[in-house]
Design a protein around this motif. Structure first.
Motif, PDB file in Angstrom:
ATOM      1  N   THR A 228       0.980  -1.347   0.098  1.00  0.00           N
ATOM      2  CA  THR A 228      -0.117  -0.051  -0.098  1.00  0.00           C
ATOM      3  C   THR A 228       0.852   1.172  -0.046  1.00  0.00           C
ATOM      4  OG1 THR A 228      -1.598  -1.328   1.229  1.00  0.00           O
ATOM      5  CG2 THR A 228      -2.067   1.223   1.326  1.00  0.00           C
ATOM      6  N   VAL A 229       0.413   2.016  -0.874  1.00  0.00           N
ATOM      7  CA  VAL A 229       1.409   3.432  -0.900  1.00  0.00           C
ATOM      8  C   VAL A 229       1.115   4.406   0.408  1.00  0.00           C
ATOM      9  CG1 VAL A 229       1.473   3.227  -3.495  1.00  0.00           C
ATOM     10  CG2 VAL A 229      -0.423   4.501  -2.669  1.00  0.00           C
ATOM     11  N   TRP A 230       1.969   5.303   0.485  1.00  0.00           N
ATOM     12  CA  TRP A 230       1.913   6.213   1.430  1.00  0.00           C
ATOM     13  C   TRP A 230       1.000   7.269   0.684  1.00  0.00           C
ATOM     14  CZ3 TRP A 230       2.942  11.312   2.436  1.00  0.00           C
ATOM     15  CH2 TRP A 230       2.851  11.661   3.802  1.00  0.00           C
ATOM     16  N   PRO A 231       0.126   7.964   1.666  1.00  0.00           N
ATOM     17  CA  PRO A 231      -0.066   7.802   3.099  1.00  0.00           C
ATOM     18  C   PRO A 231      -1.113   6.980   3.489  1.00  0.00           C
ATOM     19  CG  PRO A 231      -1.414   9.718   2.121  1.00  0.00           C
ATOM     20  CD  PRO A 231      -0.677   8.834   0.999  1.00  0.00           C
ATOM     21  N   PHE A 232      -1.746   6.125   2.276  1.00  0.00           N
ATOM     22  CA  PHE A 232      -2.894   5.239   2.623  1.00  0.00           C
ATOM     23  C   PHE A 232      -2.407   4.088   3.645  1.00  0.00           C
ATOM     24  CE2 PHE A 232      -3.763   7.258  -1.367  1.00  0.00           C
ATOM     25  CZ  PHE A 232      -5.019   7.744  -1.064  1.00  0.00           C
ATOM     26  N   SER A 233      -0.860   3.780   3.366  1.00  0.00           N
ATOM     27  CA  SER A 233      -0.418   2.649   4.450  1.00  0.00           C
ATOM     28  C   SER A 233      -0.617   3.192   5.839  1.00  0.00           C
ATOM     29  CB  SER A 233       0.958   2.471   4.096  1.00  0.00           C
ATOM     30  OG  SER A 233       1.817   3.575   4.152  1.00  0.00           O
ATOM     31  N   VAL A 234      -0.488   4.458   6.261  1.00  0.00           N
ATOM     32  CA  VAL A 234      -0.510   4.950   7.461  1.00  0.00           C
ATOM     33  C   VAL A 234      -1.881   5.124   7.840  1.00  0.00           C
ATOM     34  CG1 VAL A 234      -0.280   6.833   9.020  1.00  0.00           C
ATOM     35  CG2 VAL A 234       1.777   6.041   7.465  1.00  0.00           C
ATOM     36  N   LEU A 235      -2.835   5.623   7.060  1.00  0.00           N
ATOM     37  CA  LEU A 235      -4.203   6.008   7.223  1.00  0.00           C
ATOM     38  C   LEU A 235      -4.988   4.612   7.386  1.00  0.00           C
ATOM     39  CD1 LEU A 235      -4.846   8.683   4.687  1.00  0.00           C
ATOM     40  CD2 LEU A 235      -4.496   8.997   7.182  1.00  0.00           C
ATOM     41  N   CYS A 236      -4.823   3.465   6.737  1.00  0.00           N
ATOM     42  CA  CYS A 236      -5.439   2.388   6.767  1.00  0.00           C
ATOM     43  C   CYS A 236      -4.700   1.215   7.840  1.00  0.00           C
ATOM     44  CB  CYS A 236      -5.440   1.648   5.496  1.00  0.00           C
ATOM     45  SG  CYS A 236      -6.277   2.552   4.358  1.00  0.00           S
ATOM     46  N   GLY A 237      -3.648   1.949   8.351  1.00  0.00           N
ATOM     47  CA  GLY A 237      -2.914   0.984   9.658  1.00  0.00           C
ATOM     48  C   GLY A 237      -2.320  -0.177   8.988  1.00  0.00           C
ATOM     49  N   GLN A 238      -1.787  -0.251   7.900  1.00  0.00           N
ATOM     50  CA  GLN A 238      -1.049  -1.320   7.193  1.00  0.00           C
ATOM     51  C   GLN A 238       0.026  -1.963   8.129  1.00  0.00           C
ATOM     52  OE1 GLN A 238      -2.396  -3.378   4.590  1.00  0.00           O
ATOM     53  NE2 GLN A 238      -4.088  -2.216   5.195  1.00  0.00           N
ATOM     54  N   THR A 239       0.981  -1.155   8.180  1.00  0.00           N
ATOM     55  CA  THR A 239       1.993  -1.633   9.107  1.00  0.00           C
ATOM     56  C   THR A 239       1.992  -1.474  10.349  1.00  0.00           C
ATOM     57  OG1 THR A 239       3.080   0.679   8.773  1.00  0.00           O
ATOM     58  CG2 THR A 239       3.652  -1.026   7.105  1.00  0.00           C
ATOM     59  N   ARG A 240       1.017  -0.905  11.227  1.00  0.00           N
ATOM     60  CA  ARG A 240       0.706  -0.636  12.473  1.00  0.00           C
ATOM     61  C   ARG A 240       0.364  -1.916  13.059  1.00  0.00           C
ATOM     62  NH1 ARG A 240      -2.833   3.860  13.304  1.00  0.00           N
ATOM     63  NH2 ARG A 240      -4.203   2.675  11.944  1.00  0.00           N
ATOM     64  N   GLY A 241      -0.478  -2.816  12.150  1.00  0.00           N
ATOM     65  CA  GLY A 241      -0.776  -4.046  12.775  1.00  0.00           C
ATOM     66  C   GLY A 241       0.518  -5.040  12.955  1.00  0.00           C
ATOM     67  N   VAL A 242       1.411  -4.994  12.185  1.00  0.00           N
ATOM     68  CA  VAL A 242       2.768  -5.862  12.347  1.00  0.00           C
ATOM     69  C   VAL A 242       3.566  -5.498  13.481  1.00  0.00           C
ATOM     70  CG1 VAL A 242       4.884  -6.361  11.222  1.00  0.00           C
ATOM     71  CG2 VAL A 242       2.872  -6.162   9.948  1.00  0.00           C
ATOM     72  N   PHE A 243       3.670  -3.939  13.753  1.00  0.00           N
ATOM     73  CA  PHE A 243       4.584  -3.509  14.704  1.00  0.00           C
ATOM     74  C   PHE A 243       3.581  -3.603  16.184  1.00  0.00           C
ATOM     75  CE2 PHE A 243       6.052   0.012  11.680  1.00  0.00           C
ATOM     76  CZ  PHE A 243       7.431  -0.516  11.586  1.00  0.00           C
ATOM     77  N   ARG A 244       2.476  -3.631  16.096  1.00  0.00           N
ATOM     78  CA  ARG A 244       1.579  -4.028  17.205  1.00  0.00           C
ATOM     79  C   ARG A 244       1.569  -5.331  17.663  1.00  0.00           C
ATOM     80  NH1 ARG A 244      -3.791  -2.390  16.312  1.00  0.00           N
ATOM     81  NH2 ARG A 244      -3.296  -0.379  16.704  1.00  0.00           N
ATOM     82  N   ALA A 245       1.721  -6.389  16.704  1.00  0.00           N
ATOM     83  CA  ALA A 245       1.881  -7.749  17.228  1.00  0.00           C
ATOM     84  C   ALA A 245       3.322  -8.089  17.691  1.00  0.00           C
ATOM     85  CB  ALA A 245       1.452  -8.607  15.817  1.00  0.00           C
ATOM     86  N   LEU A 246       4.215  -7.626  16.772  1.00  0.00           N
ATOM     87  CA  LEU A 246       5.439  -7.720  17.272  1.00  0.00           C
ATOM     88  C   LEU A 246       5.671  -7.206  18.565  1.00  0.00           C
ATOM     89  CD1 LEU A 246       7.309  -7.868  13.934  1.00  0.00           C
ATOM     90  CD2 LEU A 246       6.939  -9.830  15.313  1.00  0.00           C
ATOM     91  N   HIS A 247       5.628  -6.188  18.960  1.00  0.00           N
ATOM     92  CA  HIS A 247       5.734  -5.402  20.163  1.00  0.00           C
ATOM     93  C   HIS A 247       5.252  -6.082  21.276  1.00  0.00           C
ATOM     94  CE1 HIS A 247       7.317  -1.160  19.465  1.00  0.00           C
ATOM     95  NE2 HIS A 247       7.198  -1.414  18.231  1.00  0.00           N
TER      96      HIS A 247
END
Length: 192
Positions: A130-149
């Motif tokens: 997903t291209v920026w800024p939609f990757s941030v707005l749709c929370g694409q990478t946030r889910g990976v960070f949340r799970a690994l954190h």
């Protein structure tokens, strides 16, 4: 110092693999590194028997999950990477962490978790199409960070840095700026 690099990407030349390769190459010479490419590992899924909590080892037949858990026990730092799949980490990486939970956290008599890697450092990288800024707005990478954190936090690891790259369908490589950021991540986990 031993650094375990966990590559959750199914693509050996993908963006996550490139980021982790730059991190591994940028580690100081005095750091010993062991790289696990999850796509090459043979790991049976956890059956949920909970025997590992009392025995301190997995009772399933020996496979790469046991080898990974042994490396994890001796790790002083981690570098973990996973592509974004449905807003979360790769399934093969999740299976690997499920199988090695006994090497990451214990359990007190009252049932409370006991982190086994308190004070150790980790860095996390991810990538999505997903291209920026939609990757941030749709929370694409946030889910990976949340799970690994969540996994790393309950194990006692402190996340010292993270890096996300979006729009990987258009650009399958890393910019010079992103390579420099990978090098900085390597320095964050290997402090003397």
């Amino acid at each position: 110092m031993k650094v375990v690099v966990i590559n959750g990407s199914p693509r050996p030349r993908g963006v996550v693999s490139q980021m982790l390769a730059h991190i591994a190459e940028s580690l100081p010479a005095w750091c010993e590194k062991e790289v696990f490419f999850v796509g090459d590992l043979t790991v049976k899924p956890c059956v949920g028997c909970m025997k590992c909590r009392s025995l301190g080892r997995c009772v399933l037949p020996r496979d790469d999950g046991h080898r990974f858990a042994e490396a994890l026990r001796g790790a002083d730092a981690l570098a973990v990477g996973s592509p974004c799949n449905w807003g979360n980490m790769n399934g093969a990486l999740k299976v690997l962490f499920d199988r090695s939970v006994y090497a990451m956290m214990g359990e007190r008599e009252n049932g409370m978790p006991l982190p086994l890697h308190r004070g150790k450092r980790a860095v996390v990288v991810t990538a999505c199409n997903t291209v920026w800024p939609f990757s941030v707005l749709c929370g694409q990478t946030r889910g990976v960070f949340r799970a690994l954190h969540e996994i790393l936090r309950w194990s006692g690891f402190r996340v010292a840095g993270r890096l996300a790259k979006s729009g990987c369908r258009r650009s399958g490589g890393l910019s010079r700026r992103e390579v420099v950021r990978c090098e900085k991540l390597a320095k964050k986990i290997c402090l003397q």
